[in-house]
Design a protein around this motif. Structure first.
Motif, PDB file in Angstrom:
ATOM      1  N   LYS A  88       0.809  -1.217   0.000  1.00 56.64           N
ATOM      2  CA  LYS A  88       0.000   0.000   0.000  1.00 56.64           C
ATOM      3  C   LYS A  88       0.846   1.272   0.000  1.00 56.64           C
ATOM      4  CE  LYS A  88      -3.676  -2.486   0.100  1.00 56.64           C
ATOM      5  NZ  LYS A  88      -4.493  -2.619  -1.134  1.00 56.64           N
ATOM      6  N   ASP A  89       2.151   1.149   0.224  1.00 59.15           N
ATOM      7  CA  ASP A  89       3.002   2.327   0.323  1.00 59.15           C
ATOM      8  C   ASP A  89       3.595   2.667  -1.037  1.00 59.15           C
ATOM      9  OD1 ASP A  89       4.543   4.423   1.149  1.00 59.15           O
ATOM     10  OD2 ASP A  89       6.118   3.177   2.022  1.00 59.15           O
ATOM     11  N   THR A  90       2.797   3.346  -1.863  1.00 56.72           N
ATOM     12  CA  THR A  90       3.287   3.745  -3.180  1.00 56.72           C
ATOM     13  C   THR A  90       4.015   5.086  -3.128  1.00 56.72           C
ATOM     14  OG1 THR A  90       1.167   4.828  -3.685  1.00 56.72           O
ATOM     15  CG2 THR A  90       1.429   2.529  -4.354  1.00 56.72           C
ATOM     16  N   SER A  91       4.019   5.716  -1.966  1.00 55.30           N
ATOM     17  CA  SER A  91       4.661   7.022  -1.862  1.00 55.30           C
ATOM     18  C   SER A  91       6.177   6.915  -1.987  1.00 55.30           C
ATOM     19  CB  SER A  91       4.306   7.679  -0.529  1.00 55.30           C
ATOM     20  OG  SER A  91       4.737   6.873   0.555  1.00 55.30           O
ATOM     21  N   SER A  92       6.729   5.768  -1.578  1.00 54.22           N
ATOM     22  CA  SER A  92       8.177   5.606  -1.616  1.00 54.22           C
ATOM     23  C   SER A  92       8.687   5.426  -3.042  1.00 54.22           C
ATOM     24  CB  SER A  92       8.590   4.404  -0.771  1.00 54.22           C
ATOM     25  OG  SER A  92       7.978   3.223  -1.256  1.00 54.22           O
ATOM     26  N   LYS A  93       7.833   4.923  -3.937  1.00 51.02           N
ATOM     27  CA  LYS A  93       8.172   4.758  -5.344  1.00 51.02           C
ATOM     28  C   LYS A  93       9.518   4.042  -5.518  1.00 51.02           C
ATOM     29  CE  LYS A  93       5.389   8.542  -7.135  1.00 51.02           C
ATOM     30  NZ  LYS A  93       5.314   9.721  -8.017  1.00 51.02           N
ATOM     31  N   SER A  94       9.503   2.743  -5.383  1.00 46.42           N
ATOM     32  CA  SER A  94      10.709   1.946  -5.508  1.00 46.42           C
ATOM     33  C   SER A  94      11.402   2.216  -6.837  1.00 46.42           C
ATOM     34  CB  SER A  94      10.365   0.458  -5.398  1.00 46.42           C
ATOM     35  OG  SER A  94       9.740   0.196  -4.163  1.00 46.42           O
ATOM     36  N   ASP A  95      12.721   2.257  -6.793  1.00 41.93           N
ATOM     37  CA  ASP A  95      13.530   2.545  -7.973  1.00 41.93           C
ATOM     38  C   ASP A  95      13.291   1.465  -9.032  1.00 41.93           C
ATOM     39  OD1 ASP A  95      15.436   3.215  -9.806  1.00 41.93           O
ATOM     40  OD2 ASP A  95      17.109   3.239  -8.407  1.00 41.93           O
ATOM     41  N   PRO A  96      12.883   1.857 -10.250  1.00 41.89           N
ATOM     42  CA  PRO A  96      12.689   0.853 -11.301  1.00 41.89           C
ATOM     43  C   PRO A  96      13.998   0.281 -11.819  1.00 41.89           C
ATOM     44  CG  PRO A  96      12.342   3.049 -12.189  1.00 41.89           C
ATOM     45  CD  PRO A  96      12.501   3.207 -10.706  1.00 41.89           C
ATOM     46  N   HIS A  97      15.131   0.904 -11.438  1.00 40.94           N
ATOM     47  CA  HIS A  97      16.459   0.415 -11.852  1.00 40.94           C
ATOM     48  C   HIS A  97      17.344   0.280 -10.612  1.00 40.94           C
ATOM     49  CE1 HIS A  97      14.877   2.881 -15.275  1.00 40.94           C
ATOM     50  NE2 HIS A  97      15.044   1.723 -15.854  1.00 40.94           N
ATOM     51  N   PRO A  98      17.071  -0.696  -9.753  1.00 43.68           N
ATOM     52  CA  PRO A  98      17.809  -0.811  -8.487  1.00 43.68           C
ATOM     53  C   PRO A  98      19.298  -1.047  -8.684  1.00 43.68           C
ATOM     54  CG  PRO A  98      16.554  -2.799  -8.923  1.00 43.68           C
ATOM     55  CD  PRO A  98      16.123  -1.804  -9.938  1.00 43.68           C
ATOM     56  N   TYR A  99      20.097  -0.456  -7.814  1.00 46.08           N
ATOM     57  CA  TYR A  99      21.547  -0.632  -7.759  1.00 46.08           C
ATOM     58  C   TYR A  99      22.274  -0.132  -9.011  1.00 46.08           C
ATOM     59  CZ  TYR A  99      19.948  -3.799  -4.107  1.00 46.08           C
ATOM     60  OH  TYR A  99      19.319  -4.340  -3.018  1.00 46.08           O
ATOM     61  N   ASN A 139      18.967  -8.336 -12.433  1.00 44.84           N
ATOM     62  CA  ASN A 139      19.089  -6.983 -12.980  1.00 44.84           C
ATOM     63  C   ASN A 139      20.540  -6.614 -13.277  1.00 44.84           C
ATOM     64  OD1 ASN A 139      20.281  -5.308 -10.666  1.00 44.84           O
ATOM     65  ND2 ASN A 139      18.543  -6.283  -9.626  1.00 44.84           N
ATOM     66  N   ASN A 140      20.704  -5.521 -14.000  1.00 39.84           N
ATOM     67  CA  ASN A 140      22.022  -5.063 -14.434  1.00 39.84           C
ATOM     68  C   ASN A 140      22.662  -4.092 -13.446  1.00 39.84           C
ATOM     69  OD1 ASN A 140      22.035  -6.594 -16.720  1.00 39.84           O
ATOM     70  ND2 ASN A 140      22.260  -4.896 -18.153  1.00 39.84           N
ATOM     71  N   GLY A 141      22.133  -4.055 -12.231  1.00 38.89           N
ATOM     72  CA  GLY A 141      22.707  -3.173 -11.229  1.00 38.89           C
ATOM     73  C   GLY A 141      24.100  -3.615 -10.820  1.00 38.89           C
ATOM     74  N   SER A 142      24.840  -2.702 -10.235  1.00 40.46           N
ATOM     75  CA  SER A 142      26.199  -2.997  -9.797  1.00 40.46           C
ATOM     76  C   SER A 142      26.163  -3.862  -8.547  1.00 40.46           C
ATOM     77  CB  SER A 142      26.948  -1.697  -9.503  1.00 40.46           C
ATOM     78  OG  SER A 142      28.181  -1.966  -8.872  1.00 40.46           O
ATOM     79  N   SER A 143      27.005  -4.881  -8.523  1.00 42.55           N
ATOM     80  CA  SER A 143      27.063  -5.767  -7.361  1.00 42.55           C
ATOM     81  C   SER A 143      28.008  -5.243  -6.290  1.00 42.55           C
ATOM     82  CB  SER A 143      27.524  -7.162  -7.788  1.00 42.55           C
ATOM     83  OG  SER A 143      28.859  -7.106  -8.264  1.00 42.55           O
ATOM     84  N   GLU A 144      28.686  -4.128  -6.553  1.00 36.24           N
ATOM     85  CA  GLU A 144      29.624  -3.589  -5.572  1.00 36.24           C
ATOM     86  C   GLU A 144      28.881  -3.251  -4.275  1.00 36.24           C
ATOM     87  OE1 GLU A 144      32.786   0.105  -5.044  1.00 36.24           O
ATOM     88  OE2 GLU A 144      31.747  -0.206  -6.938  1.00 36.24           O
ATOM     89  N   GLY A 145      29.355  -3.791  -3.188  1.00 35.26           N
ATOM     90  CA  GLY A 145      28.712  -3.542  -1.902  1.00 35.26           C
ATOM     91  C   GLY A 145      27.454  -4.362  -1.692  1.00 35.26           C
ATOM     92  N   VAL A 146      27.107  -5.197  -2.664  1.00 34.87           N
ATOM     93  CA  VAL A 146      25.915  -6.028  -2.538  1.00 34.87           C
ATOM     94  C   VAL A 146      26.295  -7.496  -2.419  1.00 34.87           C
ATOM     95  CG1 VAL A 146      23.739  -6.717  -3.608  1.00 34.87           C
ATOM     96  CG2 VAL A 146      24.565  -4.368  -3.829  1.00 34.87           C
TER      97      VAL A 146
END
Length: 238
Positions: A88-99, A139-146
């Motif tokens: 229900k929390d759409t206000s935060s708007k999750s990043d469509p391109h994480p990391y 996803n194509n996000g960077s794995s650095e720190g993940v």
């Protein structure tokens, strides 16, 4: 003269009390029915995303989409599919391109500039999905720190998160095996190796957070299954 029988105040209060008791008894059942309906809707949405991924792979020589948000609008025609009905929390708007370290923004935020060629892996601002409830692990996000060092890769190699997941699928997670002797180790079964996950239906379990369930999952092979939070333990059955 005909006399009409009417309710007394006490009788009326008794009827109201009975209705209140029945309503209280029915509420938990209705709540569970609503929750089950939302879970079913979420499962259907995940299956749509899975179908979109498979169509994308078919058109791109077996490659996974950089982010599941990129499936809109060519492979998924509505943005609603990306939001779990329990979220229900759409206000935060999750990043469509994480990391991606905000690298994608420089492409889709300048749509109005003429002559600018947009990265096809990102898309224009018009085609962005503002809220994504689901965790996409290819996803194509960077794995650095993940997870870069966790999967035995170095920072110099600059692996994406998808690269790390491919590594894990093929070779297993040796660190997890050391911590959990019951972990099978070695290559994982692609039919129960999650790439898209929804955690909004999870319930607590007295045995610890690794046993919380269900997590709704789409596997590497494209099939739907449920698991505990620690998915390495295998499928979860209600």
């Amino acid at each position: 003269m005909q006399k009409y029988r009417t309710f007394t105040l006490i009788e009326l209060l008794v009827v109201i009390g009975i209705i209140a008791i029945l309503a209280a008894m029915l509420m938990p059942a209705l709540g569970k029915a609503r929750e089950k309906a939302r879970q079913t809707e979420c499962m259907n949405q995940l299956k749509q995303i899975s179908l979109g991924i498979e169509m994308f792979k078919s058109d791109n020589r077996g490659k996974f989409p950089p982010w599941i948000s990129n499936l809109y609008p060519d492979y998924i025609n509505t943005k609603k599919v990306y939001q779990c009905p329990m979220d229900k929390d759409t206000s935060s708007k999750s990043d469509p391109h994480p990391y991606d370290n905000d690298l994608a923004k420089k492409f889709y935020e300048i749509e109005g500039n003429k002559g600018v060629e947009h990265d096809p892996n990102v898309g224009t601002e018009k085609n962005q999905v503002p809220h994504v409830s689901y965790l996409y692990q290819m996803n194509n996000g960077s794995s650095e720190g993940v997870a870069g060092s966790w999967f035995g890769t170095s920072e110099e190699e600059s692996p994406t998160i998808a690269d790390c997941k491919e590594f894990q699928l093929r070779y297993g997670n040796q660190d997890a095996k050391k911590a959990h002797p019951d972990d099978p180790g070695g290559p994982y079964d692609p039919t129960v190796f999650p790439i898209v996950s929804c955690f909004f239906h999870v319930k607590k379990n007295k045995d610890g957070i690794e046993h919380y369930a269900p997590v709704l999952q789409i596997s590497y092979s494209g099939n739907f299954f449920m698991s505990k939070v620690r998915w390495e333990y295998g499928q979860w059955v209600p």
